[in-house]
Design an enzyme around this catalytic site. Structure first.
Site: not given
Length: 391
Positions: A170, A175, A196-198, A358
């Site tokens: 998976l 993420c 992830t980019l973080s 939001c």
């Protein structure tokens, strides 16, 4: 000054259905739609007439952030009221939007955008998210579910929809802090991969993998999904990530998912959507999610079809996200003393406007959120009915 007040009076007259009172900086008061106000908007000082003319939404949002405007009554319900009125200023197309929005996010932009929002600090997010640090719409089986229960429900709901089996591979694109990939491995026996980019999310996810002793089954990488090559997966999921790819990259995203999936593989996209055409929000793009674009549900379905996927299921969770945001807001407001140790008042008012705005946008139906399930080629291993999802 007279011209500014005239413009503001017209904005408030045309934008609200519920009773509202406006108190201007010079003490003048005016009521609309009745004498018993549901909300009171007080101007502590005048605002920029130039910005008001170009974009009233941004002008009033920034004035609120700066403390030039105060709101008495529920900010969330005020936003709901604004979205219910088709003549409301909040529905006016921005003249400034095209100047700050790029149609495509390249890899450098995507990295910088992720850093801007998600690397504010794990300590900040811990104050108002649940303990799993799940930063997306929860799933409420019962109105009395706690936030933690509802976030657990959401992960199970997704993994059940995917019909994940032991030892299947998976991939979670975007993420977050790793909750889904850990649960997929620990509770469903999957071999889980997250990207992830973080930096903050990556570091925290590594720690959580070690804490759960899942180093042989859960893997995370700090990378752009477009750089993932020579890998195949049985399941691909993205939760709250599609909103970040940018309008011009939607086809690239679905094409990449097609490349990554094995034949018969299944993917789920969990994304905020617009009821019709996709859209940007100037306040969110400038202050919260740079480079963001909320796709229309029809855009997502079109991409699914054009990339030769088979559409399996579409579900709206709009009410669930409104409830999630209300719980985040409660946690946020309950922890203001801690937040103030590292964040200033403008930041706090900005995030209050974001969270409650939001919530109001979901509540009014201005935006929605959909889980879209689709397969690469035919998959006849799924059960015949949806009953398997709810067991």
């Amino acid at each position: 000054m007279t011209i500014l007040k005239t413009a503001l009076k017209k904005i408030f007259r045309d934008s609200f259905k519920e009773p509202v009172k406006v108190i201007f900086w010079d003490g003048e008061e005016i009521s609309y739609n009745g004498e018993e106000p549901k909300y009171t908007v007080k101007f502590n000082k005048s605002i920029s007439d130039e910005l008001l003319n170009k974009d009233p939404t941004l002008a009033l949002a920034e004035a609120y952030m700066d403390g030039d405007i105060e709101v008495e009554g529920s900010l969330e319900e005020l936003i709901v009221d604004l979205y219910k009125n088709k003549d409301s200023f909040i529905r006016v197309k921005s003249e400034l939007l095209s100047k700050i929005i790029k149609s495509k996010n390249n890899k450098h932009d995507s990295r910088e955008n992720a850093h801007y929002h998600y690397d504010i600090g794990n300590d900040f997010y811990k104050l108002w998210l649940d303990k799993s640090m799940t930063y997306s719409c929860a799933y409420f089986k019962d109105k009395n579910d706690t936030l933690e229960m509802a976030q657990e429900n959401k992960i199970d709901h997704i993994l059940k929809k995917l019909n994940i089996k032991p030892n299947q591979k998976l991939l979670d694109i975007g993420c977050g802090w790793g909750e889904l990939i850990i649960r997929a491995a620990r509770d469903y026996g999957a071999k889980s991969y997250g990207i992830t980019l973080s930096d903050e999310q990556y570091t925290k996810t590594l720690d959580r993998i070690k804490e759960n002793k899942l180093e042989d089954r859960v893997f995370v990488k700090l990378m752009d999904y477009r750089d993932l090559k020579n890998e195949k997966f049985d399941r691909v999921v993205s939760i709250g990530m599609l909103e970040h790819v940018g309008k011009g990259n939607l086809n690239d995203y679905f094409s990449k998912v097609n490349e990554l999936l094995n034949d018969g593989g299944i993917s789920l996209s969990h994304s905020i959507t617009m009821p019709n055409d996709g859209a940007n929000n100037i306040f969110l793009n400038k202050y919260i999610f740079p480079g963001g674009y909320v796709p229309g549900i029809k855009e997502i379905i079109t991409e699914v079809a054009e990339n030769d996927f088979h559409l399996l299921d579409v579900e709206s969770l709009r009410r669930h996200y409104a409830r999630t945001l209300e719980m985040w807001t409660d946690n946020f407001e309950s922890n203001l003393d801690e937040i103030r140790k590292t964040k200033d008042e403008r930041f706090i008012r900005m995030w209050r406007l974001f969270l409650q705005g939001c919530a109001g946008s979901f509540k009014s139906g201005n935006i929605d959120i959909h889980q879209v399930l689709f397969s690469k080629g035919i998959n006849d291993e799924l059960p015949w009915t949806r009953e398997y999802i709810y067991k």
